[in-house]
Design a protein around this motif. Structure first.
Motif, PDB file in Angstrom:
ATOM      1  N   ILE A  38       0.852  -1.262  -0.049  1.00 47.63           N
ATOM      2  CA  ILE A  38      -0.067   0.004   0.006  1.00 47.63           C
ATOM      3  C   ILE A  38       0.755   1.376  -0.021  1.00 47.63           C
ATOM      4  O   ILE A  38       1.702   1.349   0.956  1.00 47.63           O
ATOM      5  CB  ILE A  38      -0.935   0.007   1.266  1.00 47.63           C
ATOM      6  N   TRP A  39       0.990   2.185  -0.953  1.00 45.54           N
ATOM      7  CA  TRP A  39       1.908   3.280  -1.128  1.00 45.54           C
ATOM      8  C   TRP A  39       1.227   4.519  -0.798  1.00 45.54           C
ATOM      9  O   TRP A  39       1.770   5.440  -0.392  1.00 45.54           O
ATOM     10  CB  TRP A  39       2.252   3.325  -2.457  1.00 45.54           C
ATOM     11  N   ARG A  40      -0.106   4.864  -0.800  1.00 43.81           N
ATOM     12  CA  ARG A  40      -0.826   5.943  -0.288  1.00 43.81           C
ATOM     13  C   ARG A  40      -2.376   5.709  -0.114  1.00 43.81           C
ATOM     14  O   ARG A  40      -2.955   4.740  -0.509  1.00 43.81           O
ATOM     15  CB  ARG A  40      -0.434   7.174  -1.011  1.00 43.81           C
ATOM     16  N   GLN A  41      -2.932   6.691   0.574  1.00 42.23           N
ATOM     17  CA  GLN A  41      -4.460   6.851   0.724  1.00 42.23           C
ATOM     18  C   GLN A  41      -4.915   7.530  -0.560  1.00 42.23           C
ATOM     19  O   GLN A  41      -4.404   8.679  -0.867  1.00 42.23           O
ATOM     20  CB  GLN A  41      -4.921   7.285   2.030  1.00 42.23           C
ATOM     21  N   GLY A  42      -5.736   6.851  -1.413  1.00 41.30           N
ATOM     22  CA  GLY A  42      -6.466   7.615  -2.518  1.00 41.30           C
ATOM     23  C   GLY A  42      -7.934   7.836  -2.202  1.00 41.30           C
ATOM     24  O   GLY A  42      -8.301   7.866  -0.978  1.00 41.30           O
ATOM     25  N   SER A  43      -8.503   8.635  -3.008  1.00 40.11           N
ATOM     26  CA  SER A  43      -9.905   9.085  -2.683  1.00 40.11           C
ATOM     27  C   SER A  43     -11.176   8.071  -2.514  1.00 40.11           C
ATOM     28  O   SER A  43     -12.030   8.366  -1.824  1.00 40.11           O
ATOM     29  CB  SER A  43     -10.424  10.183  -3.818  1.00 40.11           C
TER      30      SER A  43
END
Length: 411
Positions: free
Chosen positions: A260-265
């Motif tokens: 998991i590389w970032r939180q998206g919308s």
């Protein structure tokens, strides 16, 4: 007097007046950000004065871009610098550096201008630091068009990857050095570009196509026994290199790890990745390695440099779908490699805002000077907005706009 630009303190004030009006006109009101509609939206808009400021005035955009870069890099605290290019569809053939070439904005070959840009990027903010207008080969010796658009005589055709390295060199001259460079396959595919970054001591995570060939990291070059006649045989890899697609697929689905590389919308951004050490092959990569070793040691043992291949295989995919090469240390965590490989999404955010919100592609002039003035003004407006996003809504001592003058007021 308002349309003239004098030297000295009075001249600086006069240059600031149209500059301030352009900044106001570049605000959220109105869709079109070319000079005429901006002048119409301003109560004291003088279109002729604004046109002269953008297209004919003599202010140098380089110190302005330098001030923006020096101000924004520490504010953003970038995790990487991203290299990319952007296109501007144009009619006719008299706009500076326009030619029929691939136009990313249209997804096909078309009449357009192309610019190479370098951006400071983090997971939360980004800003353009430098621009280079790509000059097609047909403009190199086209004296009438060069003269009419005011293209400097020392400017000629240079490949986009060279323009990117030129920008990095200019930024280094300002005391700004990237933590790492990221780029798409248009640049990462190019062995000369990767070598240029290495020569400058800059680490990279760059995308490549699936057909790039590599040797496994443990492959060793060998040389046949010398018969005593003729030249000694040179060491080389005896096994044929494989494509990154074949090498990654050969590891099997079980070798890929979910990251998991970032939180998206819509929630966490996740996929499956594999990182393995490889040695990029191919005629150009081999020649560059040989030249570098010979220049440094006087000979070459045939060993190709080692880098990390990062491959992505989304859940349910039959085969890997994305590939990157990284020169970062071999012990760089997989999650960090993935985050840097994926951080280029910030550039697309920049280009959308620069074009649709600030009118990057609305310039209607034709001159070399006008184009550089225009992109510098747009960059200043973008830097202002980037500073304001995390700031309080009201003007207070804590607001960036009240702590010091904004970059857009420097000209």
């Amino acid at each position: 007097m308002e349309g003239r630009y004098r030297s000295g303190r009075h001249g600086v004030l006069q240059r600031r007046r149209p500059g301030d009006r352009l900044r106001q006109g570049r605000g959220p009101h109105g869709r079109r950000k070319s000079v005429q509609p901006m002048a119409e939206r301003l109560p004291d808009g003088n279109e002729q004065n604004l046109q002269q400021f953008v297209n004919q005035s003599t202010w140098d955009p380089v110190p302005v871009r330098r001030r923006i870069a020096e101000r924004m890099v520490p504010r953003i605290g970038p995790d990487a610098w991203a290299v990319d290019d952007v296109s501007f569809p144009r009619d006719g053939k008299m706009s500076v550096a326009v030619a029929r070439q691939y136009c990313g904005a249209l997804g096909k070959r078309a009449n357009c201008q192309v610019a190479v840009s370098v951006h400071a990027v983090s997971d939360t903010a980004s800003c353009p630091l430098d621009w280079r207008l790509f000059v097609p080969g047909e403009w190199a010796h086209d004296a009438p068009r060069r003269q009419k658009t005011g293209m400097p005589p020392e400017v000629g055709h240079r490949e986009k990857w060279r323009l990117a390295l030129d920008s990095l060199d200019e930024l280094a001259g300002w005391g700004l050095v990237p933590p790492v460079v990221v780029a798409d396959a248009g640049y990462g595919q190019n062995a000369d570009f990767r070598e240029g970054l290495g020569e400058r001591g800059i680490g990279y995570v760059v995308a490549v196509r699936s057909d790039v060939t590599v040797h496994p990291h443990d492959a060793q070059p060998t040389a046949p026994a010398w018969s005593g006649n003729g030249r000694r045989p040179q060491p080389r890899y005896r096994d044929k290199p494989s494509s990154v697609a074949a090498l990654a697929a050969g590891h099997g689905r079980h070798a890929f790890t979910e990251v998991i590389w970032r939180q998206g919308s819509r929630g966490p951004m996740r996929s499956h990745f594999l990182a393995v050490r490889v040695r990029p092959a191919g005629i150009r990569a081999r020649r560059l390695a040989q030249n570098a070793a010979t220049a440094r040691y006087g000979c070459w043992d045939g060993v190709l440099p080692e880098v990390t291949l990062l491959a992505e295989r989304p859940a349910g995919a039959e085969a890997p779908t994305g590939y990157w090469l990284s020169s970062l240390p071999s012990d760089t965590p997989l999650a960090e490699l993935v985050r840097l490989a994926r951080i280029r999404w910030r550039i697309e955010h920049d280009y959308r805002e620069l074009k649709h919100g600030l009118g990057l592609d609305h310039f209607e002039g034709r001159s070399w000077t006008g184009w550089h003035h225009h992109v510098t003004r747009v960059t200043a407006a973008h830097a202002f907005l980037t500073e304001q996003r995390p700031a309080p809504k009201a003007d207070t001592p804590d607001s960036p706009s009240t702590r010091s003058s904004t970059p857009s007021r420097t000209c």
